[in-house]
Design a protein around this motif. Sequence first.
Motif, PDB file in Angstrom:
ATOM      1  N   ILE A  38      29.125   1.211  75.216  1.00 46.97           N
ATOM      2  CA  ILE A  38      29.432   2.494  75.852  1.00 46.97           C
ATOM      3  C   ILE A  38      30.042   3.445  74.835  1.00 46.97           C
ATOM      4  O   ILE A  38      30.955   3.091  74.085  1.00 46.97           O
ATOM      5  CB  ILE A  38      30.374   2.294  77.048  1.00 46.97           C
ATOM      6  N   GLN A  39      29.537   4.665  74.811  1.00 50.23           N
ATOM      7  CA  GLN A  39      30.033   5.697  73.917  1.00 50.23           C
ATOM      8  C   GLN A  39      30.501   6.900  74.737  1.00 50.23           C
ATOM      9  O   GLN A  39      30.171   7.033  75.918  1.00 50.23           O
ATOM     10  CB  GLN A  39      28.921   6.129  72.939  1.00 50.23           C
ATOM     11  N   LYS A  40      31.265   7.772  74.088  1.00 55.47           N
ATOM     12  CA  LYS A  40      31.716   8.995  74.740  1.00 55.47           C
ATOM     13  C   LYS A  40      30.518   9.855  75.123  1.00 55.47           C
ATOM     14  O   LYS A  40      29.639  10.105  74.313  1.00 55.47           O
ATOM     15  CB  LYS A  40      32.649   9.766  73.814  1.00 55.47           C
ATOM     16  N   GLY A  41      30.501  10.293  76.387  1.00 58.01           N
ATOM     17  CA  GLY A  41      29.388  11.106  76.874  1.00 58.01           C
ATOM     18  C   GLY A  41      28.357  10.323  77.658  1.00 58.01           C
ATOM     19  O   GLY A  41      27.483  10.917  78.303  1.00 58.01           O
ATOM     20  N   ASP A  42      28.415   8.974  77.611  1.00 55.40           N
ATOM     21  CA  ASP A  42      27.475   8.165  78.399  1.00 55.40           C
ATOM     22  C   ASP A  42      27.756   8.329  79.884  1.00 55.40           C
ATOM     23  O   ASP A  42      28.886   8.587  80.297  1.00 55.40           O
ATOM     24  CB  ASP A  42      27.591   6.686  78.010  1.00 55.40           C
TER      25      ASP A  42
END
Length: 331
Positions: A278-282
């Motif tokens: 999981i990344q920022k913006g997902d």
Amino acid sequence: MAEILSQKEIDALLSALSTGEISAEEMKQDKKEKKVRVYDFKRPNKFSKEQLRTLNMIHENFARLLTTYLSAHLRTLVQINVFYVEQMSYYEFISSVPNPSIIGITDFNPLKGSGILEINPNIAFAIIDRLLGGPGEFEGKIRGLTEIETTIIEKVIKDILRILKDAWDNLINLNLALVNIETNAQFIQLIAPNETVALITFNGKIGKTEGMLNLCIPHILLEPIINKLSARYWFSDVKKESSGENIQQIAYIMKKSLVPININLGRSTITIRELLEIQKGDVIQLDKKVNEAVDVYIGSRLKFRGHPGILKNKMAVEITDIVEEVENGYE
């Protein structure tokens, strides 16, 4: 009151009479002798045992209320218990207070006079440390309070006095007010050194820190209501108290209680690999629609439903429905 013998003592006495170890004449002679009880006129006992027991009951209730308040306010393990209640001279109390200490001089209006609430520095600094975000422990050197610490402890003492007022409400409606905070007991001359005071000592534990709290109430202050300090008056007064006043007191305490609130926005199932990546913006797709109500939990119980949103640039939820108790699975 005549001394009451136990069955074991009666059997031993009869056995001594039958064996001749003691005669009836000796018993009569002992009975005629006057029993002398030592009495110190310099330290007269102004509080009866019944009055001390009543003070113990009042402050046991105070200890329970204070434990509840501090536990919720500090969000840590707190335990306050009445250690003992006794009478002594004001000089003896002042001499036993360590220097420095946290001493709150308290006005007992409408009663004429002041009392003393003394908090051991270990307890005071543990409370301050916890309120400032620390673990609530104090192992440093005892010292005086800084200006910031004095402001914090003043608010804590005022809250303690409010709870003490609630504990005394069944007996008298007190308007307790903090007059001043001192650190050296030798500078406090409320009454004459030989005056009798009631000392209520509490054993306090905040987290891993332990210490004593002392409440000193002069006899001259309680003299107008001294006849009310009896168990008979106490229990009859409790029964006569209207249920409306009880409800108001309970409601007031409950309003000050802190409870955890959790909002369940929805649920989703993902793999561990997806979780780790999981990344920022997902975006994670939940099982609730955008316009669908979310569940609001009080503690572990589902109590409300509402819609999430923004209020003054902060996340908020608008309550739209109350969940019936039957829906929760209990009546």
